[in-house]
Design a protein around this motif. Sequence first.
Motif, PDB file in Angstrom:
ATOM      1  N   GLN A  24       0.685  -1.504   0.270  1.00 15.25           N
ATOM      2  CA  GLN A  24       0.203  -0.255   0.096  1.00 15.25           C
ATOM      3  C   GLN A  24       0.718   0.986  -0.074  1.00 15.25           C
ATOM      4  OE1 GLN A  24      -3.127   0.291  -0.531  1.00 15.25           O
ATOM      5  NE2 GLN A  24      -3.572  -2.357  -0.618  1.00 15.25           N
ATOM      6  N   ASP A  25       2.236   1.245   0.749  1.00 18.49           N
ATOM      7  CA  ASP A  25       3.138   2.640   0.330  1.00 18.49           C
ATOM      8  C   ASP A  25       3.750   2.626  -0.922  1.00 18.49           C
ATOM      9  OD1 ASP A  25       3.058   2.749   3.793  1.00 18.49           O
ATOM     10  OD2 ASP A  25       4.355   1.461   3.708  1.00 18.49           O
ATOM     11  N   VAL A  26       3.682   1.559  -1.709  1.00 23.78           N
ATOM     12  CA  VAL A  26       4.269   1.779  -2.589  1.00 23.78           C
ATOM     13  C   VAL A  26       2.986   2.297  -3.498  1.00 23.78           C
ATOM     14  CG1 VAL A  26       4.558   0.373  -5.208  1.00 23.78           C
ATOM     15  CG2 VAL A  26       5.397  -0.400  -3.158  1.00 23.78           C
ATOM     16  N   TYR A  27       1.397   1.897  -3.500  1.00 20.43           N
ATOM     17  CA  TYR A  27       0.914   2.652  -4.008  1.00 20.43           C
ATOM     18  C   TYR A  27       0.732   4.170  -3.361  1.00 20.43           C
ATOM     19  CZ  TYR A  27      -0.734  -1.601  -6.399  1.00 20.43           C
ATOM     20  OH  TYR A  27      -0.693  -2.879  -7.268  1.00 20.43           O
ATOM     21  N   ARG A  28       0.792   4.187  -2.168  1.00 20.41           N
ATOM     22  CA  ARG A  28       0.552   6.057  -2.294  1.00 20.41           C
ATOM     23  C   ARG A  28       1.730   6.224  -2.481  1.00 20.41           C
ATOM     24  NH1 ARG A  28      -0.215   2.901   3.120  1.00 20.41           N
ATOM     25  NH2 ARG A  28      -2.166   2.965   3.759  1.00 20.41           N
ATOM     26  N   SER A  29       2.860   5.951  -2.570  1.00 18.87           N
ATOM     27  CA  SER A  29       4.088   6.843  -3.143  1.00 18.87           C
ATOM     28  C   SER A  29       3.738   7.358  -4.917  1.00 18.87           C
ATOM     29  CB  SER A  29       5.087   6.038  -3.198  1.00 18.87           C
ATOM     30  OG  SER A  29       5.050   5.008  -4.144  1.00 18.87           O
ATOM     31  N   LEU A  30       3.174   6.634  -5.701  1.00 18.84           N
ATOM     32  CA  LEU A  30       2.974   6.725  -6.970  1.00 18.84           C
ATOM     33  C   LEU A  30       2.638   8.781  -7.655  1.00 18.84           C
ATOM     34  CD1 LEU A  30       1.426   3.491  -8.294  1.00 18.84           C
ATOM     35  CD2 LEU A  30       3.779   4.964  -8.323  1.00 18.84           C
ATOM     36  N   SER A  31       1.507   8.832  -6.310  1.00 23.65           N
ATOM     37  CA  SER A  31       1.189  10.522  -6.244  1.00 23.65           C
ATOM     38  C   SER A  31       2.236  10.626  -5.933  1.00 23.65           C
ATOM     39  CB  SER A  31      -0.025  10.233  -5.277  1.00 23.65           C
ATOM     40  OG  SER A  31      -1.232   9.416  -5.035  1.00 23.65           O
ATOM     41  N   VAL A  32       2.640  10.955  -5.104  1.00 20.62           N
ATOM     42  CA  VAL A  32       4.048  12.315  -4.407  1.00 20.62           C
ATOM     43  C   VAL A  32       4.622  12.450  -6.008  1.00 20.62           C
ATOM     44  CG1 VAL A  32       6.203  12.295  -2.823  1.00 20.62           C
ATOM     45  CG2 VAL A  32       3.875  11.385  -2.430  1.00 20.62           C
ATOM     46  N   ILE A  33       5.114  10.763  -6.704  1.00 20.79           N
ATOM     47  CA  ILE A  33       6.837  10.411  -7.247  1.00 20.79           C
ATOM     48  C   ILE A  33       5.579  11.262  -8.377  1.00 20.79           C
ATOM     49  CG2 ILE A  33       7.374   8.899  -9.414  1.00 20.79           C
ATOM     50  CD1 ILE A  33       7.243   6.788  -6.548  1.00 20.79           C
ATOM     51  N   ALA A  34       4.403  11.966  -8.911  1.00 18.25           N
ATOM     52  CA  ALA A  34       4.269  12.145  -9.836  1.00 18.25           C
ATOM     53  C   ALA A  34       3.788  13.306  -9.939  1.00 18.25           C
ATOM     54  CB  ALA A  34       2.392  12.094 -10.666  1.00 18.25           C
ATOM     55  N   GLU A  35       3.985  14.260  -8.484  1.00 20.65           N
ATOM     56  CA  GLU A  35       3.484  15.156  -8.199  1.00 20.65           C
ATOM     57  C   GLU A  35       4.666  16.212  -7.719  1.00 20.65           C
ATOM     58  OE1 GLU A  35       2.372  17.705  -4.152  1.00 20.65           O
ATOM     59  OE2 GLU A  35       1.706  16.362  -4.355  1.00 20.65           O
ATOM     60  N   GLU A  36       5.459  15.768  -7.138  1.00 19.96           N
ATOM     61  CA  GLU A  36       7.046  16.110  -7.853  1.00 19.96           C
ATOM     62  C   GLU A  36       7.810  15.481  -8.736  1.00 19.96           C
ATOM     63  OE1 GLU A  36       8.300  18.304  -5.564  1.00 19.96           O
ATOM     64  OE2 GLU A  36       7.050  17.530  -3.608  1.00 19.96           O
ATOM     65  N   SER A  37       7.526  15.105 -10.042  1.00 19.08           N
ATOM     66  CA  SER A  37       7.792  14.529 -11.136  1.00 19.08           C
ATOM     67  C   SER A  37       8.860  16.285 -11.740  1.00 19.08           C
ATOM     68  CB  SER A  37       7.428  14.239 -12.150  1.00 19.08           C
ATOM     69  OG  SER A  37       7.981  14.508 -13.919  1.00 19.08           O
ATOM     70  N   ASP A  38       8.697  17.104 -11.839  1.00 24.00           N
ATOM     71  CA  ASP A  38       9.937  18.186 -12.458  1.00 24.00           C
ATOM     72  C   ASP A  38      10.909  18.267 -10.979  1.00 24.00           C
ATOM     73  OD1 ASP A  38       7.417  18.549 -14.666  1.00 24.00           O
ATOM     74  OD2 ASP A  38       7.063  20.177 -13.252  1.00 24.00           O
ATOM     75  N   PHE A  39      10.380  18.475 -10.464  1.00 19.39           N
ATOM     76  CA  PHE A  39      11.989  18.123  -9.514  1.00 19.39           C
ATOM     77  C   PHE A  39      12.809  17.669  -9.758  1.00 19.39           C
ATOM     78  CE2 PHE A  39      13.194  17.132  -5.058  1.00 19.39           C
ATOM     79  CZ  PHE A  39      14.579  18.565  -4.875  1.00 19.39           C
ATOM     80  N   ILE A  40      12.213  16.259  -9.569  1.00 15.88           N
ATOM     81  CA  ILE A  40      12.475  15.157  -9.331  1.00 15.88           C
ATOM     82  C   ILE A  40      13.732  15.188 -10.807  1.00 15.88           C
ATOM     83  CG2 ILE A  40      13.093  13.001  -9.550  1.00 15.88           C
ATOM     84  CD1 ILE A  40      10.087  12.603  -8.105  1.00 15.88           C
ATOM     85  N   GLN A  41      13.025  15.833 -12.098  1.00 13.20           N
ATOM     86  CA  GLN A  41      13.840  15.511 -13.039  1.00 13.20           C
ATOM     87  C   GLN A  41      15.145  17.052 -13.670  1.00 13.20           C
ATOM     88  OE1 GLN A  41      11.735  15.564 -17.533  1.00 13.20           O
ATOM     89  NE2 GLN A  41      10.120  14.716 -15.982  1.00 13.20           N
ATOM     90  N   SER A  42      14.356  17.838 -12.840  1.00  9.96           N
ATOM     91  CA  SER A  42      15.583  18.435 -12.175  1.00  9.96           C
ATOM     92  C   SER A  42      16.789  18.437 -11.944  1.00  9.96           C
ATOM     93  CB  SER A  42      15.272  20.413 -12.226  1.00  9.96           C
ATOM     94  OG  SER A  42      15.519  20.566 -12.123  1.00  9.96           O
ATOM     95  N   GLU A  43      16.816  17.832 -10.747  1.00 11.17           N
ATOM     96  CA  GLU A  43      17.694  18.372  -9.576  1.00 11.17           C
ATOM     97  C   GLU A  43      18.224  16.854  -9.835  1.00 11.17           C
ATOM     98  OE1 GLU A  43      18.283  19.092  -6.224  1.00 11.17           O
ATOM     99  OE2 GLU A  43      17.467  21.021  -7.219  1.00 11.17           O
ATOM    100  N   LEU A  44      17.540  15.500 -10.781  1.00 12.95           N
ATOM    101  CA  LEU A  44      18.843  14.499 -11.009  1.00 12.95           C
ATOM    102  C   LEU A  44      18.996  14.919 -12.264  1.00 12.95           C
ATOM    103  CD1 LEU A  44      16.099  11.522 -11.549  1.00 12.95           C
ATOM    104  CD2 LEU A  44      18.318  11.834 -10.029  1.00 12.95           C
ATOM    105  N   TYR A  45      18.964  15.940 -13.296  1.00 13.72           N
ATOM    106  CA  TYR A  45      19.779  16.757 -14.056  1.00 13.72           C
ATOM    107  C   TYR A  45      20.727  16.901 -13.632  1.00 13.72           C
ATOM    108  CZ  TYR A  45      21.681  20.030 -18.077  1.00 13.72           C
ATOM    109  OH  TYR A  45      22.359  21.052 -18.107  1.00 13.72           O
TER     110      TYR A  45
END
Length: 548
Positions: A134-155
């Motif tokens: 259930q934590d996996v499915y809950r985290s998917l919403s957070v991953i989507a919401e933070e997608s731009d931030f994750i991409q920018s930081e990874l770059y």
Amino acid sequence: SCIYKKLGKLNDLLEQFNGDKEKLMSWAKEQAAKETELYKQKNGKIAVEFSQTAAIPLNEQRSFNVGYLFLQDLCTQLRLDKICRAIKDRHKFKYDFNAILTDLIFARILSPSSKLASYEYCQSLLEPPKYSLQDVYRSLSVIAEESDFIQSELYKNSNFLHPRNNRILYYDCTNYYFEIEEESDSKRYGKSKENRPNPIVTMGLFMDTDGIPLAFDIFPGNQNEQTTLKPLESKIIQDFNCSSDSGLGSTANRRFNSLGNRAYIITHSLKKMKKEDRETALNPTQFRKIGSDKFIDLRTLDESDEDIYNSVYYKEVPIVTGNMDETLIVTYSPKYKAYQRKIRSRQIERAEKLIATPGRKRKGKNQNDPMRFIKKTSITPDGEIAEKQIYGLDEEQIQKEEMYDGFYAVITNMEGDVSEIIKINKQRWEIEENFRIMKTEFEARPVYVRREDRIKAHFMTCYISLLLYRLLEKKLGNTYTVNQILGTLRSMQMTLLNTASGYIPSYKRTELTDALHKTFGFRTDYEFITKSSMRTIIKETKQIKSEK
């Protein structure tokens, strides 16, 4: 006793430690401990007892994948844990967000499947999940919401592993289908690359000059691909502090890429040009060989000559679109011509077999369907009333396609050496390979999740997986293929002898496994690895290299 390894002369070492003998001796003891442990691993003999009558414990995991450790090391160097901590500070969840995200990435690379199957697969890693499904499915919403931030930081962080070459960026689109029939949200009917009758979403992807992904976004499946470039490119310019030299070919996109000293190179369809412009482009005169200023008539070329066969010829045609000055560059390659004709000859053979096969002939939607070379003629035989269908090769269509053999065209506003522009354009195959890896090796489609946020999260994990793979490929010197690298990582299993002893490798040692161990600075291919040694290896993959 004997001398095992020389650390250096005392006086020289004292200079390095500014005369502090205590620090020097502490360092020397540390080195001795490391060498002793290494010696034990290499030469130490281990006695392990087994019983011929005792069964192994019920439901105990005995086989573990260690290929993920190399991916975990890359995630550490990308500071993904730091990115996840920053995200956790903005949200109120208590689960281990970094563990979930990295496990989703490991599973996508090593055993791509659904989120449930990925969770189950991660039980076979040396560090099984301590979070719930259930934590996996809950985290998917957070991953989507933070997608731009994750991409920018990874770059930004990816520069620690491989300095990013963003002088030239490449952009393209593809689509992914769903195993559903009804449209909803961004899942829309559109022109599918796989010609499937399912709702799709469109992915726009930027990559840098080295073929490493830079950013992505998801758009509704019925949206024109040309309209996807500007919003994603604007975000890159703002968040990533770099600009694009390539894009999809609408006039609006080209005008946008004329601003701020940006430039573009876009492919241009010769078939869709106006008749007068097409005749100018295909006129065999006024071509030059790359590196020469001498004009050549293509009709005079002896294409059986090896040097000519492997050469590329070009012509430049100035054009004006609105208020933009552009150049159409048409290239001709005898080798590319031979390739196209070889492919077409096979399609014509298939068309001839279809003609000889009884039954109704149907034309598919694929542009390479051999049915396009079959012409149907209706006749009424003497003395009969009903029409009869006669099929034969469409020679006119074949000749029409042969006109373009060997030719290729791009439009650009770049100035400078034409050979550089042609070289830039030839690298486009890498972005197509990126899509192929995601679709085939990482099985990004069909997409099984339905909610919009979970769809975005699904592609976010696919994108990070692709980034990790490309960085791994670079660290290995671009020496191995995707099948070799992924096949090796997936096969690297360790067998737990029993709960009290340790592990033995149950995979084949190869030049590639040696290269992985040498590149990352740890080894999993010793005949026997104690549990404490394996814990040390795991710990090392979670440390920044400069701190080791």
